[in-house]
Scaffold this motif. Structure first.
Motif, PDB file in Angstrom:
ATOM      1  N   UNK A  34       0.939  -1.505   0.290  1.00 26.73           N
ATOM      2  CA  UNK A  34      -0.308  -0.070  -0.145  1.00 26.73           C
ATOM      3  C   UNK A  34       0.660   1.639   0.056  1.00 26.73           C
ATOM      4  N   UNK A  35       0.513   1.577  -1.159  1.00 26.58           N
ATOM      5  CA  UNK A  35       1.145   3.866  -0.859  1.00 26.58           C
ATOM      6  C   UNK A  35       0.096   4.093  -0.313  1.00 26.58           C
ATOM      7  N   UNK A  60      -2.842  -3.006   6.348  1.00 22.47           N
ATOM      8  CA  UNK A  60      -1.573  -3.562   6.327  1.00 22.47           C
ATOM      9  C   UNK A  60      -1.651  -4.995   7.661  1.00 22.47           C
ATOM     10  N   UNK A  61      -2.526  -4.419   9.106  1.00 27.05           N
ATOM     11  CA  UNK A  61      -2.623  -4.676  10.011  1.00 27.05           C
ATOM     12  C   UNK A  61      -3.449  -6.808   9.832  1.00 27.05           C
ATOM     13  N   UNK A  62      -4.720  -6.538   8.542  1.00 26.07           N
ATOM     14  CA  UNK A  62      -5.300  -7.471   8.808  1.00 26.07           C
ATOM     15  C   UNK A  62      -4.622  -8.360   7.674  1.00 26.07           C
ATOM     16  N   UNK A  63      -4.102  -7.240   6.639  1.00 30.84           N
ATOM     17  CA  UNK A  63      -3.433  -8.722   5.326  1.00 30.84           C
ATOM     18  C   UNK A  63      -1.813  -8.885   4.983  1.00 30.84           C
ATOM     19  N   UNK A  64      -1.208  -8.473   6.325  1.00 30.77           N
ATOM     20  CA  UNK A  64       0.063  -8.520   6.332  1.00 30.77           C
ATOM     21  C   UNK A  64       0.463  -7.280   4.890  1.00 30.77           C
ATOM     22  N   UNK A  65       1.561  -7.237   4.849  1.00 31.84           N
ATOM     23  CA  UNK A  65       2.120  -6.529   3.716  1.00 31.84           C
ATOM     24  C   UNK A  65       3.509  -5.227   3.843  1.00 31.84           C
ATOM     25  N   UNK A  66       3.259  -4.426   3.129  1.00 36.90           N
ATOM     26  CA  UNK A  66       3.979  -2.494   3.587  1.00 36.90           C
ATOM     27  C   UNK A  66       3.121  -1.588   3.573  1.00 36.90           C
ATOM     28  N   UNK A  67       3.122  -0.626   4.075  1.00 34.80           N
ATOM     29  CA  UNK A  67       3.051   1.131   3.804  1.00 34.80           C
ATOM     30  C   UNK A  67       4.112   2.376   3.624  1.00 34.80           C
ATOM     31  N   UNK A  68       4.112   2.211   2.109  1.00 34.99           N
ATOM     32  CA  UNK A  68       5.372   3.032   1.757  1.00 34.99           C
ATOM     33  C   UNK A  68       3.861   4.891   1.905  1.00 34.99           C
ATOM     34  N   UNK A  69       4.897   5.496   2.327  1.00 36.72           N
ATOM     35  CA  UNK A  69       4.312   7.139   2.863  1.00 36.72           C
ATOM     36  C   UNK A  69       5.195   7.575   2.353  1.00 36.72           C
ATOM     37  N   UNK A  94      -2.169  -1.167  -3.592  1.00 32.78           N
ATOM     38  CA  UNK A  94      -4.167   0.671  -3.248  1.00 32.78           C
ATOM     39  C   UNK A  94      -2.612   1.948  -3.053  1.00 32.78           C
ATOM     40  N   UNK A  95      -3.099   2.199  -3.273  1.00 30.53           N
ATOM     41  CA  UNK A  95      -2.644   3.651  -3.735  1.00 30.53           C
ATOM     42  C   UNK A  95      -3.895   4.630  -2.933  1.00 30.53           C
ATOM     43  N   UNK A  96      -4.070   5.222  -0.732  1.00 28.44           N
ATOM     44  CA  UNK A  96      -4.393   5.711  -0.726  1.00 28.44           C
ATOM     45  C   UNK A  96      -3.952   7.232  -0.472  1.00 28.44           C
ATOM     46  N   UNK A  97      -5.520   8.112  -0.566  1.00 29.94           N
ATOM     47  CA  UNK A  97      -4.621   9.739  -0.084  1.00 29.94           C
ATOM     48  C   UNK A  97      -6.194  10.169   0.930  1.00 29.94           C
ATOM     49  N   UNK A  98      -6.058  11.339   1.897  1.00 29.08           N
ATOM     50  CA  UNK A  98      -6.823  11.844   2.198  1.00 29.08           C
ATOM     51  C   UNK A  98      -7.848  12.258   0.695  1.00 29.08           C
ATOM     52  N   UNK A 140      -7.465   5.125  -3.942  1.00 30.51           N
ATOM     53  CA  UNK A 140      -8.547   5.603  -3.224  1.00 30.51           C
ATOM     54  C   UNK A 140      -8.588   6.766  -2.443  1.00 30.51           C
ATOM     55  N   UNK A 141      -9.861   7.421  -2.334  1.00 34.39           N
ATOM     56  CA  UNK A 141      -9.267   8.895  -1.844  1.00 34.39           C
ATOM     57  C   UNK A 141     -10.216   8.238  -0.668  1.00 34.39           C
ATOM     58  N   UNK A 142      -9.840   8.399   0.584  1.00 37.51           N
ATOM     59  CA  UNK A 142     -10.541   8.728   2.036  1.00 37.51           C
ATOM     60  C   UNK A 142     -10.982   9.336   2.538  1.00 37.51           C
ATOM     61  N   UNK A 143     -12.376   9.145   3.169  1.00 37.62           N
ATOM     62  CA  UNK A 143     -12.982  10.049   4.612  1.00 37.62           C
ATOM     63  C   UNK A 143     -12.722  10.097   5.605  1.00 37.62           C
TER      64      UNK A 143
END
Ligand SMILES: Cc1cc2nc3c(=O)[nH]c(=O)nc-3n(C[C@H](O)[C@H](O)[C@H](O)COP(=O)(O)OP(=O)(O)OC[C@H]3O[C@@H](n4cnc5c(N)ncnc54)[C@H](O)[C@@H]3O)c2cc1C
Lengths: 325, 259
Positions: free
Chosen positions: B4-5, B51-60, B116-120, B181-184
Motif C-alpha cells: 500500500x502506498x 496492513x494489520x489485517x492482510x500483512x504487507x507494507x505501507x509506504x508513505x 493500493x494507493x490511498x490518499x485523503x 482510493x480517496x479516504x474520507x
C-alpha cells in the motif's frame, strides 16, 4: 468567448438534487454574460422523467446508458469527456457534493483542461471567466481566472435554488455514447443508515460541539446542557471521527442537514462543509475563541470566549430557572 | 500480502492567523505552519489497519516541503515501513502540479505498481483539483472517493469499498486492483503515537528521497488575488465574562420562547 455553458445535473437515486438548480441559476448568469446558450447535461439509465424539471436551461443534453444509472465517477467522467470533446463547451459547471466530488478532477485530467475547485461565485469580467473560491476552511478567498474551456466545481448555496427552477420543457438532444459494459468500478448497492438514538433533524434545540470541545469528557458537559434545555447534542465531523459522538449526530454535507429553532455552536470553526448543514437554523449562537472563525458569518449572535467556561454556567442557569418556571 | 502506498500532503494549519503575502496572491509563508492534511491522516490510518489485517507494507510519500520530516517520521513511528520525499518541485498551491510531480516520480523511481494507493479525499487548499483522482488518471488506475471502509480480497485482486453520501447513506462499490482510493474517514480514529516513539524513529529509521524527473507541470488556473475573508453577516457579539455571556444567551432563549 465561444462555446456553450454546461451544467452537470446531479441526479441521485431518481431525483435531481436541489444544488443542481442553484448551479443552473448561476449558469443562467454566465450564459447571459457570454451570450452563449445554457445546456443542462443529464446522465443516467432512465432519466426522461426528470427533463421537465430542467426548464431553466435552454436545452438538455441527455445520455442514457445502463452503466450511467448510478453516479460512478469513473464512468460519468468518461461519458462527460466524450461529450465535451464532441461539443466543445466553454465551461462545464459541476455541483460539488459527496455524490459528484471527484468527477471534475477526473474529467479535467482526462482532457487536460483546467479545473477550479470550491467556486462560491463565477463572473465574466473583460471576457474572462473569473471565479471566487473558498480556501483554508472558509478563511481565505482566492480569485482565479482559468484558461477556457474549463471545468468548475461549484459549492452548494451559490444562488437560491428557486432561481434555477422553471416549469418548461427544454429542447432535448439525446446523445448516445460508447461506454464499457464492465467498468473497473462497479456499483453494488446503497445502505440506509442504522436508526440512531436521536433524529437530530427533528430536534428544536441543538447543542453542537466541534473540535474546540477538546475532550470526550467535555462532550458530556454539552449533553448536560442539552438535557437542561430540552434538546440534543450534535457535532462536527472531527468529533464524530474521534468517536466522541455517533455518526447519526453529524451535521454537514456528509451528515445531516438541520434547521432547528436554536443551534448553539461550541468550538466549531464554520468550515463550508459544516455550514451547509446548519445555516438555515432559526437562531444560531456561536461560541469560539477565534474572532475570525467563519462560523460568525452565519451566526446571529456570537461570543469570543472559551466555550468550556460558558458551558457549565449556562447549564446551571438552565437547570435552576427552568425548574422555577 | 498487500503493498500500500499513502500519498500525503501538508497544508497550512488554519488555527494560526493566516496572512496574505505582499504580492496579494499567496499566503505569507511566515504566517504558515504546515501540518498533515486531516484526511491524509485518515488515509494513513486505513492503510495501517489494512496492513494489520492482510500483512504487507505501507509506504508513505510526500513532497519535500518544510515540516515534512516530522510528518514522515511520525508515519514511520505509527507503523509505516518506508517514507519517501519527492524533491525538486516548486508546486505552490497547485494540486495539479503536486499530483503531476507525484505521478511522474512514482513511475520513474519504480515505487509503483503497488496494490493500493490511498490518499485523503480532499484538502483545504485543493484549488485546482484533488490529488487522488488526478494521480489515478495519470497512472491510469481506477479511483473511488469519499471512502470510509475498505475490504480487500487479496486473492481476487479486488476491493469492496464503502462510500459515504449525505444523511448517513452509504454506497458499496467493487473496484479492481490496483486502484487509488480517496479516504474520507478511517474505520477507527487515527492512532496516537507518543513523541518518544517519533524521536526513536528519527534515530533508527531513514527517509528516502526521490527527485522528479524533467519539467514539472504548471497550473492553467491563474490566481488573480487572495484575501482573508472578513466575518460578515453582522452577528451581534455578546461581550463580558463567561457568566455574563451565559446570562445573555439565556435571555435570548427566553425572549424567543425557546425555554
Ligand atoms: C468531503 C468532505 C466532507 C466533509 N463533511 C463534513 C460534514 O458533514 N460536517 C462537518 O462538520 N465537517 C465536514 N468536513 C470537515 C470540514 O472540512 C472541517 O474540517 C470540520 O467541519 C471542522 O470541524 P470543527 O469546526 O469542529 O474543527 P476546527 O475547524 O478544528 O475548529 C475548531 C474551532 O474551535 C475553536 N476553539 C478551540 N478551542 C476552543 C474553546 N475552548 N472554546 C471555543 N472555541 C474553541 C477554534 O478557534 C476553532 O475555530 C468534511 C470535509 C470533507 C473534505
Amino acid at each position: 468567448m465561444a462555446g456553450e455553458i454546461w451544467v452537470l445535473v446531479e441526479q441521485w437515486r431518481g431525483r435531481v438534487s436541489d444544488v443542481t438548480y442553484e448551479v443552473l441559476a448561476l449558469g443562467r448568469e454566465v450564459s447571459a454574460a457570454t451570450g452563449a446558450s445554457l445546456q443542462a447535461v443529464l446522465l443516467g439509465s432512465d432519466v426522461k422523467d426528470l427533463l421537465p424539471t430542467l426548464g431553466a436551461a435552454d436545452g438538455v443534453l441527455v445520455t442514457e446508458h445502463p452503466t450511467l444509472g448510478e453516479p460512478v465517477s469513473e464512468i460519468w467522467a468518461l461519458a462527460l469527456a466524450q461529450l465535451v470533446e464532441r461539443h466543445q463547451p466553454l465551461v462545464l459547471l459541476i455541483p460539488q457534493t459527496n455524490v459528484t466530488m471527484e468527477i471534475g478532477s477526473l474529467l479535467a485530467t482526462r482532457l487536460r483542461l483546467p479545473f477550479v475547485n470550491f467556486c462560491r461565485d463565477i463572473q465574466v469580467t473583460d471576457k474572462r471567466l473569473v471565479a471566487r473560491c473558498l480556501l483554508y476552511g472558509g478563511k481565505v478567498e482566492a480569485t482565479v481566472a482559468p484558461q477556457t474551456p474549463a471545468v468548475l466545481g461549484v459549492l452548494p448555496g451559490v444562488r437560491p435554488q428557486e432561481q434555477g427552477r422553471a416549469e418548461r420543457t427544454p429542447t432535448v438532444t439525446a446523445i448516445s455514447l460508447d461506454l464499457p459494459a464492465e467498468p473497473p468500478v462497479r456499483f453494488k448497492g446503497y445502505t440506509e443508515p442504522p436508526p440512531g438514538d436521536v433524529d437530530i433533524t427533528r430536534e428544536n434545540i441543538l447543542v453542537a460541539v466541534g473540535r474546540g470541545i477538546q475532550r470526550p469528557e467535555n462532550v458530556a458537559l454539552a449533553e448536560e446542557l442539552a438535557a437542561a434545555l430540552g434538546g440534543a447534542v450534535c457535532g462536527s465531523r472531527p468529533v464524530i471521527d474521534q468517536g466522541w459522538l455517533p455518526p447519526s449526530r453529524q451535521v454537514g454535507t456528509s451528515g445531516m442537514i438541520v434547521k432547528p429553532q436554536l443551534y448553539l455552536a461550541l468550538g466549531i470553526s464554520g468550515a463550508p462543509e459544516h455550514v451547509q448543514g446548519m445555516k438555515d437554523a432559526a437562531l444560531i449562537i456561536a461560541i469560539n475563541t477565534d474572532p475570525r472563525a467563519p462560523i460568525f458569518s452565519v451566526a446571529h449572535y456570537g461570543a469570543v470566549v472559551d466555550a468550556l467556561e460558558v458551558l457549565p454556567v449556562l447549564t446551571e442557569i438552565a437547570r435552576s430557572r427552568r425548574r422555577v418556571a | 500480502m498487500l503493498n500500500i502506498m499513502v500519498l500525503v500532503k501538508l497544508v497550512p494549519d488554519v488555527v494560526e492567523e493566516l496572512e496574505i503575502a505582499s504580492d496579494g496572491r499567496s499566503l505569507d509563508p511566515a504566517s504558515v505552519r504546515l501540518i498533515l492534511n486531516e484526511r491524509d491522516e485518515h488515509a494513513l490510518e486505513e492503510a495501517l489497519l489494512l496492513k494489520e489485517r492482510h500483512g504487507g507494507t505501507v509506504t508513505v510519500v510526500a513532497l519535500d516541503v518544510p515540516e515534512v520530516d516530522d510528518v514522515l517520521f511520525t508515519a514511520l513511528a505509527k507503523g509505516a515501513d518506508r517514507a519517501v520525499k519527492i524533491s525538486g518541485v516548486e508546486a505552490g498551491l497547485s494540486t495539479w502540479a503536486i499530483a503531476g510531480a507525484l505521478a511522474k516520480a512514482l513511475t520513474s523511481s519504480g515505487l509503483v505498481p503497488v496494490d493500493l494507493i490511498l490518499t485523503g479525499v480532499q484538502a483545504i487548499d485543493d484549488l485546482d483539483g484533488q490529488t487522488g483522482p488526478i494521480v489515478a488518471r495519470l497512472l491510469e488506475l481506477p479511483y473511488v472517493g469519499m471512502v470510509c471502509r475498505v475490504e480487500v480480497d487479496v486473492e481476487a485482486h479486488k476491493a469492496v469499498v464503502i462510500r459515504e453520501y449525505a444523511g448517513g447513506v452509504t454506497g458499496t462499490f467493487e473496484v479492481s486492483l490496483p486502484a487509488v482510493l480517496g479516504i474520507q474517514s478511517a474505520e477507527k480514529p487515527p492512532r496516537y503515537v507518543p513523541v518518544a516513539k517519533v524521536r526513536a524513529a528519527m534515530k533508527t529509521q531513514q527517509l528516502e528521497s526521490v527527485p522528479v524527473p524533467g519539467q514539472g507541470e504548471s497550473s492553467s488556473v491563474e490566481i488573480l488575488q487572495m484575501a482573508k475573508l472578513e466575518v460578515t453577516g453582522g452577528a451581534v457579539m455578546l461581550e463580558g465574562s463567561p457568566e455574563e455571556i451565559a446570562e445573555r444567551i439565556w435571555d435570548l432563549l427566553k425572549e424567543r420562547g425557546l425555554v
